[in-house]
Motif scaffolding. Sequence first.
Motif, PDB file in Angstrom:
ATOM      1  N   GLY A   1       9.547  10.341   8.312  1.00  0.00           N
ATOM      2  CA  GLY A   1       9.199   8.921   8.201  1.00  0.00           C
ATOM      3  C   GLY A   1       7.887   8.648   7.501  1.00  0.00           C
ATOM      4  O   GLY A   1       7.355   7.543   7.569  1.00  0.00           O
ATOM      5  N   SER A   2       7.346   9.657   6.773  1.00  0.00           N
ATOM      6  CA  SER A   2       6.040   9.453   6.127  1.00  0.00           C
ATOM      7  C   SER A   2       6.173   8.908   4.701  1.00  0.00           C
ATOM      8  O   SER A   2       5.183   8.740   4.007  1.00  0.00           O
ATOM      9  N   GLY A   3       7.404   8.645   4.259  1.00  0.00           N
ATOM     10  CA  GLY A   3       7.614   8.007   2.956  1.00  0.00           C
ATOM     11  C   GLY A   3       7.785   8.975   1.798  1.00  0.00           C
ATOM     12  O   GLY A   3       7.409   8.675   0.665  1.00  0.00           O
ATOM     13  N   LYS A   4       8.408  10.114   2.054  1.00  0.00           N
ATOM     14  CA  LYS A   4       8.566  11.121   0.993  1.00  0.00           C
ATOM     15  C   LYS A   4       9.492  10.630  -0.124  1.00  0.00           C
ATOM     16  O   LYS A   4       9.336  11.003  -1.267  1.00  0.00           O
ATOM     17  N   THR A   5      10.478   9.783   0.223  1.00  0.00           N
ATOM     18  CA  THR A   5      11.453   9.345  -0.795  1.00  0.00           C
ATOM     19  C   THR A   5      10.761   8.613  -1.952  1.00  0.00           C
ATOM     20  O   THR A   5      10.977   8.947  -3.122  1.00  0.00           O
TER      21      THR A   5
ATOM     22  N   ARG B   1       8.746   5.950  12.765  1.00  0.00           N
ATOM     23  CA  ARG B   1       8.746   6.112  11.310  1.00  0.00           C
ATOM     24  C   ARG B   1       7.833   5.093  10.645  1.00  0.00           C
ATOM     25  O   ARG B   1       7.569   4.039  11.209  1.00  0.00           O
ATOM     26  N   ALA B   2       7.375   5.440   9.473  1.00  0.00           N
ATOM     27  CA  ALA B   2       6.540   4.563   8.652  1.00  0.00           C
ATOM     28  C   ALA B   2       5.334   4.013   9.429  1.00  0.00           C
ATOM     29  O   ALA B   2       5.000   2.842   9.324  1.00  0.00           O
TER      30      ALA B   2
ATOM     31  N   ARG C   1      13.616  10.359  14.064  1.00  0.00           N
ATOM     32  CA  ARG C   1      14.359   9.117  13.759  1.00  0.00           C
ATOM     33  C   ARG C   1      13.647   7.913  14.346  1.00  0.00           C
ATOM     34  O   ARG C   1      14.018   6.772  14.095  1.00  0.00           O
TER      35      ARG C   1
ATOM     36  N   GLN D   1       2.440   9.535  -0.582  1.00  0.00           N
ATOM     37  CA  GLN D   1       2.725   8.898  -1.874  1.00  0.00           C
ATOM     38  C   GLN D   1       1.466   8.866  -2.750  1.00  0.00           C
ATOM     39  O   GLN D   1       1.527   9.150  -3.949  1.00  0.00           O
TER      40      GLN D   1
ATOM     41  N   ASP E   1      17.348   7.015   7.698  1.00  0.00           N
ATOM     42  CA  ASP E   1      16.260   6.061   7.928  1.00  0.00           C
ATOM     43  C   ASP E   1      16.819   4.776   8.520  1.00  0.00           C
ATOM     44  O   ASP E   1      17.337   3.927   7.816  1.00  0.00           O
TER      45      ASP E   1
ATOM     46  N   SER F   1       0.854  -1.207   0.000  1.00  0.00           N
ATOM     47  CA  SER F   1       0.000   0.000   0.000  1.00  0.00           C
ATOM     48  C   SER F   1       0.881   1.245   0.000  1.00  0.00           C
ATOM     49  O   SER F   1       2.019   1.208   0.477  1.00  0.00           O
TER      50      SER F   1
HETATM   51  N1  LIG Z   1       4.357   2.475   1.163  1.00  0.00           N
HETATM   52  C1  LIG Z   1       5.209   2.052   2.060  1.00  0.00           C
HETATM   53  N2  LIG Z   1       4.998   0.898   2.709  1.00  0.00           N
HETATM   54  C2  LIG Z   1       5.869   0.455   3.647  1.00  0.00           C
HETATM   55  N3  LIG Z   1       6.985   1.128   3.999  1.00  0.00           N
HETATM   56  C3  LIG Z   1       7.238   2.276   3.378  1.00  0.00           C
HETATM   57  C4  LIG Z   1       6.383   2.801   2.389  1.00  0.00           C
HETATM   58  N4  LIG Z   1       6.888   3.957   1.971  1.00  0.00           N
HETATM   59  C5  LIG Z   1       8.016   4.164   2.651  1.00  0.00           C
HETATM   60  N5  LIG Z   1       8.229   3.166   3.509  1.00  0.00           N
HETATM   61  C6  LIG Z   1       9.328   3.059   4.468  1.00  0.00           C
HETATM   62  O1  LIG Z   1       9.169   4.114   5.413  1.00  0.00           O
HETATM   63  C7  LIG Z   1      10.424   4.538   5.877  1.00  0.00           C
HETATM   64  C8  LIG Z   1      10.485   6.059   5.858  1.00  0.00           C
HETATM   65  O2  LIG Z   1      10.477   6.522   4.546  1.00  0.00           O
HETATM   66  P1  LIG Z   1      11.315   7.786   4.070  1.00  0.00           P
HETATM   67  O3  LIG Z   1      12.729   7.654   4.497  1.00  0.00           O
HETATM   68  O4  LIG Z   1      11.027   8.012   2.656  1.00  0.00           O
HETATM   69  O5  LIG Z   1      10.628   8.904   4.974  1.00  0.00           O
HETATM   70  P2  LIG Z   1      10.767  10.470   4.846  1.00  0.00           P
HETATM   71  O6  LIG Z   1       9.397  11.013   4.824  1.00  0.00           O
HETATM   72  O7  LIG Z   1      11.674  10.819   3.744  1.00  0.00           O
HETATM   73  O8  LIG Z   1      11.432  10.814   6.264  1.00  0.00           O
HETATM   74  P3  LIG Z   1      12.426  12.009   6.646  1.00  0.00           P
HETATM   75  O9  LIG Z   1      11.634  13.261   6.588  1.00  0.00           O
HETATM   76  O10 LIG Z   1      12.864  11.678   8.009  1.00  0.00           O
HETATM   77  O11 LIG Z   1      13.521  11.997   5.650  1.00  0.00           O
HETATM   78  C9  LIG Z   1      11.460   3.883   4.991  1.00  0.00           C
HETATM   79  O12 LIG Z   1      12.064   2.831   5.693  1.00  0.00           O
HETATM   80  C10 LIG Z   1      10.673   3.338   3.824  1.00  0.00           C
HETATM   81  O13 LIG Z   1      11.209   2.154   3.319  1.00  0.00           O
END
Ligand SMILES: Nc1ncnc2c1ncn2[C@@H]1O[C@H](COP(=O)(O)OP(=O)(O)OP(=O)(O)O)[C@@H](O)[C@H]1O
Length: 672
Positions: free
Chosen positions: A270-274, A604-605, A601, A236, A576, A231
């Motif tokens: 940790g909300s999955g921006k990458t 997350r997620a 830190r 995302q 992460d 999901s």
């Molecule tokens: N759809 C998803 N389902 C499960 N895990 C996910 C999903 N998207 C991202 N993740 C996991 O969530 C974690 C956090 O993602 P990410 O590093 O992109 O967060 P971020 O929003 O960039 O955080 P920060 O602002 O701290 O950089 C990572 O370990 C990633 O693998």
Amino acid sequence: MALFMINRYLGEEEDCESSRESRSRALLAKLQEQVKARERQSISNTPDEDDDHQGDKEHKKRKCEEPELEEVQCKTKKSEKVRKTDLADEVASSAKKKKKRKSLSTENESMDTGEKESNNEKSIEITETSESDIAENKKTEEEENKKPEESVEPQISQEAKTENSSSQSGFHILGGFEEKTVQKVKRVLPQWLAQPDVIQRDITSNLIPISEVPGICPTLLKKLETNGIQSFFPVQAEVIPAILESVGSGLLVGPGGYRPRDICVSAPTGSGKTLAFVIPVVQALFKRVVREVRALAVLPTKELAQQVSKVFSTYTEGTSLKVVMITGQKTFAAEQIALSENRGGVSHSLADIVVATPGRLVDHINKNSNFSLQHVRFLIIDEADRMIDGMHQSWLSQVTKAVYRSTGDTQASVFKRILPGPITVASLSPPQIPLQKLLFSATLTQNPEKLQLLDLHQPRLFSSTHTCTETITQIQDTFNFPQGLTEYYIPCTLSKKPLIILHFLLRLKFSPALCFTNSRQAAHRLYLLVKLFGGVEVAEFSSKLSPGERQKTLKDFEQGKIPLLISTDAAARGIDISGVKCVINYDAPQYIRTYIHRVGRTARAGKVGSAFTFLLEVQEKNFLQMVKDAGSPGIQRHFVQPEALKSMEARYEQTLAELSKVVKEENAKKRF
Ligand SMILES: Nc1ncnc2c1ncn2[C@@H]1O[C@H](COP(=O)(O)OP(=O)(O)OP(=O)(O)O)[C@@H](O)[C@H]1O
């Protein structure tokens, strides 16, 4: 059909002019009526002592009203700005007549007079008599703005009161000392910042199955599943379709031939921006024919660049797309070889996606003649607020120059790139490859002046911190904290801090724990202390270590080999590390952004986590206020009973003695 859109920053002044004019006219009519009524009244009245006094008052009132009338008449003719100038002129001319005057500077005055004077301290003039005119003019002006429909009667009686009080002291003090409700200064944001596309903060209850998000190609859906992604997280699900939509007409032209809107994303740590940028960028580049650098991701540190590069590599694996990282981890020559090759005297790019740190990127732009950014379609700026702060390095202007650099090729190319200016028919023909900026951060500034530095084109904001203009009264930015995070603060003294850390690790088994200090020295000292105390595996992380050592330390920590990692802010942003249960702010962070990234830190997620901040008594008030103002859902007090630390104290004293020896030895070694 609207050919283009013009955004104006109308703020609250919108359409005020005409309504002010009509209000002014209404007020003028009322005042004239009032004057006539008083004239009639004064003719019919028999003069006794009280009435004389009253007559005096009336006279004074009329005197006061005359400038008021003039002022109002002026208002019907002139704009708000001009009226202000008139008032200033009146103040000046009246001031000339009176010689005795004093100047009083007060901040309260600026609050009382609201918007007009909100920015600066004002100089308030005190004269013997006729300043009441000025005061009343000012009051009328204010009251007219606030409640035009009210009768002028209350103003006049208030006037009389002021005169009575002034007659005792012999002069008027204008404003400042009466209790008045102070108007809060509202921050007016441009519409795109004030009304963003809202992203849900709660990840776990807003998961969207990947197949339900439109536009993602089967190859990527398969890859996502292979990587355990069933999901999408809310950020995302919102951002991926928006980026895909902007490349709907292909890589070479924007939608409808226009330049696509830049995208800004502000979502919690940790909300999955990458993945929110990796997936659409990779999918867009699947369509490319010739290999050129088409996506450039810029990150503030080597570790972050490495992390993002790894995610890009995961989703481009098995395709013809190539990811190259330029961060200075390899030599410049090695990076040059990875970026391009020379075939038949012509340089060919070996990279489709480049992930870089700003310093090294600028080096390649200036010193590597084979490195071309002329085909870049996406410029991804991760940790955007930090990158804006680093703008003094002028990396962005260097990138922009490189993107629009002329090749010297005189042949008119269909897709020739020129620095975009205002949208005109001429500027849209011929079409050119657009450059789209994608900004991501957990603490994206809402300060338009700072964002202006990025030269965004019709930006679209996705944010989990939805703040409406009407409710914004504070100047400080507010942010969203991860849903699963619980924040605590621990009141303590300097000498008890190390004992509490040991108590957390040895007794309460709070591990894996990531502990932050404010300096390299503090991190190293605490590391030595915990190591000498014994009973817990510990490592330190700071810029003192080589990139290789840092990488290994993070890996060991992630794998659970080290339950306690003591770090500077080098690990505060973006890193992460899955499974961090607890963040400890051994030294309280000075800035709210640092706090948000540090505590981010953990939790997350969609997972849960706790953050503890050690606070000395002197730090408590300011720190708690700072966290509250930033939008924290609440930070709880966690008190560690002194008895809980008692049994460790003897050993601790002994360790302190050992520590001073070790530190001395280390210092001696450094000298030689
Ligand atoms: N759809 C998803 N389902 C499960 N895990 C996910 C999903 N998207 C991202 N993740 C996991 O969530 C974690 C956090 O993602 P990410 O590093 O992109 O967060 P971020 O929003 O960039 O955080 P920060 O602002 O701290 O950089 C990572 O370990 C990633 O693998």
